[in-house]
Enzyme design. Structure first.
Site, PDB file in Angstrom:
ATOM      1  N   LYS A  70       0.914  -1.278  -0.031  1.00 27.02           N
ATOM      2  CA  LYS A  70       0.094  -0.037   0.082  1.00 27.02           C
ATOM      3  C   LYS A  70       0.788   1.308   0.149  1.00 27.02           C
ATOM      4  O   LYS A  70       1.650   1.587   0.705  1.00 27.02           O
ATOM      5  CB  LYS A  70      -1.133  -0.036   1.340  1.00 27.02           C
ATOM      6  CG  LYS A  70      -1.716   1.097   1.392  1.00 27.02           C
ATOM      7  CD  LYS A  70      -2.655   0.879   2.546  1.00 27.02           C
ATOM      8  CE  LYS A  70      -3.721   2.232   2.864  1.00 27.02           C
ATOM      9  NZ  LYS A  70      -4.459   1.984   3.715  1.00 27.02           N
TER      10      LYS A  70
ATOM     11  N   LYS B 202      -2.036  -1.625  -3.818  1.00 30.72           N
ATOM     12  CA  LYS B 202      -3.077  -0.474  -3.920  1.00 30.72           C
ATOM     13  C   LYS B 202      -2.152   1.018  -3.888  1.00 30.72           C
ATOM     14  O   LYS B 202      -1.156   1.124  -3.262  1.00 30.72           O
ATOM     15  CB  LYS B 202      -3.651  -0.502  -2.570  1.00 30.72           C
ATOM     16  CG  LYS B 202      -4.609   0.880  -2.282  1.00 30.72           C
ATOM     17  CD  LYS B 202      -5.219   0.426  -0.815  1.00 30.72           C
ATOM     18  CE  LYS B 202      -5.957   1.842  -0.414  1.00 30.72           C
ATOM     19  NZ  LYS B 202      -6.509   1.792   0.662  1.00 30.72           N
TER      20      LYS B 202
END
Ligand code: PBG
Length: 335
Positions: A203, A256
């Site tokens: 992330k 992400k």
């Protein structure tokens, strides 16, 4: 009549266009096909409202009241979307995010309501602190820094409360070291061995989260998230994060955002055998909506191109605010 000269010029010419000649031929040869079963739809549930509220920076996406969930998920199930990802906005915030693990917290209640309404819909719950802390960080703050190990304790409590409420998959997104291991251990100790973990493994500290932070009221009050989320420059570190999460017991790993990180998705798909999710985040959604509204791009075509690229890069599932739009599109195409 072709002249000798032309024949000479075109002899041995490779002709890939032969296979693009007709729509039906192109369909036959399509290498990447989207299906409604590829998608996970994020839902924002707000404990403070009785009626849906539009999110101005995310056209088409609303914050929902608890009472609106049954109809919403029935609709998703009709569209054949297999899973939802739940984000909660609590009644109140505090410095340690206690509402996040309250047995009657907004996410815990939402899980009950959804499971009752559509039992076969897979519920993934986002496990983080930023919506629940008054400072907006994803962890416990001690002397001005986000304390990793204290946060693990709280994340585990949240995970257990979600799993007990009936979540099928826990999605730890705080980017704390050891969060997957801590949660897996605690789930197992509590007899929740069938609850899976989808780790937000790679992330990145991304500007594309802007609209989400408005939607979830989760922007940090001071500083930024760069001491826990990843530097967008780093590929090897992303693969290391994924490897660590697999080792710690993640059942699904995630990259992400998606679009600026297709190289990471592609590398992760070829290197690991664990199911790979990609999160097509809020900013990626809103850019297309905004340009579409202005008539600068064709919104539907752009959506399909972008989602296809994420799947082509190697994502096994895609979390996207476009899930309903794309499902409508796919159903229309098949009729
Ligand atoms: C944080 C979290 C974020 C998103 C989901 N959970 C990012 C952040 O605020 O750092 C972003 C999702 C999106 O932009 O769609 N736990």
């Amino acid at each position: 009549m072709t002249s000798a000269h032309e024949t000479l010029k075109t002899r041995n010419l490779q002709r890939p266009r032969r296979l693009r000649r007709l729509h039906s031929l192109r369909l036959l040869l399509k290498e990447t096909r989207l299906s409604t079963s590829d998608f996970v739809y994020p839902i924002f549930v707000d404990a403070r409202i009785r009626k849906r509220e539009h999110i101005p920076s995310m056209p088409g996406i609303d914050r929902l009241a608890l009472s609106e969930l049954p109809i919403e998920v029935a609709n998703l199930s009709e569209l054949k979307i297999p899973a939802v990802l739940i984000f909660g906005l609590p009644e109140k915030k505090d410095s340690t995010g206690t509402e996040a693990y309250a047995a009657n917290g907004i996410v815990q209640q939402a899980i009950h309501v959804i499971k009752k309404a559509v039992p076969q819909l897979i519920i993934i719950s986002d496990v983080c602190l930023c919506q629940y802390t008054d400072h907006g960080h994803c962890g416990i703050v001690k002397n001005g820094v986000i304390d990793n190990d204290d946060t693990l304790e709280v994340l585990s409590k949240i995970a257990i409360s979600h799993a007990k409420a009936g979540a099928d998959i826990i999605g730890p997104s705080a980017m704390m070291d050891g969060q997957v291991r801590a949660i897996r251990n605690r789930l197992d100790e509590n007899g929740l061995k069938d609850t899976a973990i989808m780790a937000y493994s790679a992330k990145f500290a991304s500007s594309f989260y802007g609209p989400f932070r408005e939607a979830a009221e989760s922007a940090p009050l001071w500083g930024d998230r760069r001491t826990y989320q990843m530097d967008p420059s780093n590929r090897k570190e992303a693969l290391r994060e994924i490897a660590i999460d697999i080792q710690e017991g993640a059942d699904i790993v995630m990259v992400k955002p998606a679009l600026s990180y297709l190289d990471i998705i592609s590398k992760a798909q070829s290197r690991f055998n664990t199911p790979l999710a990609a999160y097509n985040v809020s900013g990626e959604y809103s850019m297309i909506k905004a340009a579409g509204e202005r008539g600068w791009i064709d919104e539907n075509a752009t959506m399909l191109e972008v989602l296809t690229s994420i799947k082509r890069a190697g994502a096994d599932m895609i979390i996207t605010y476009f899930a309903k739009d794309v499902a409508h599109q796919l159903h229309d195409d098949s009729t």
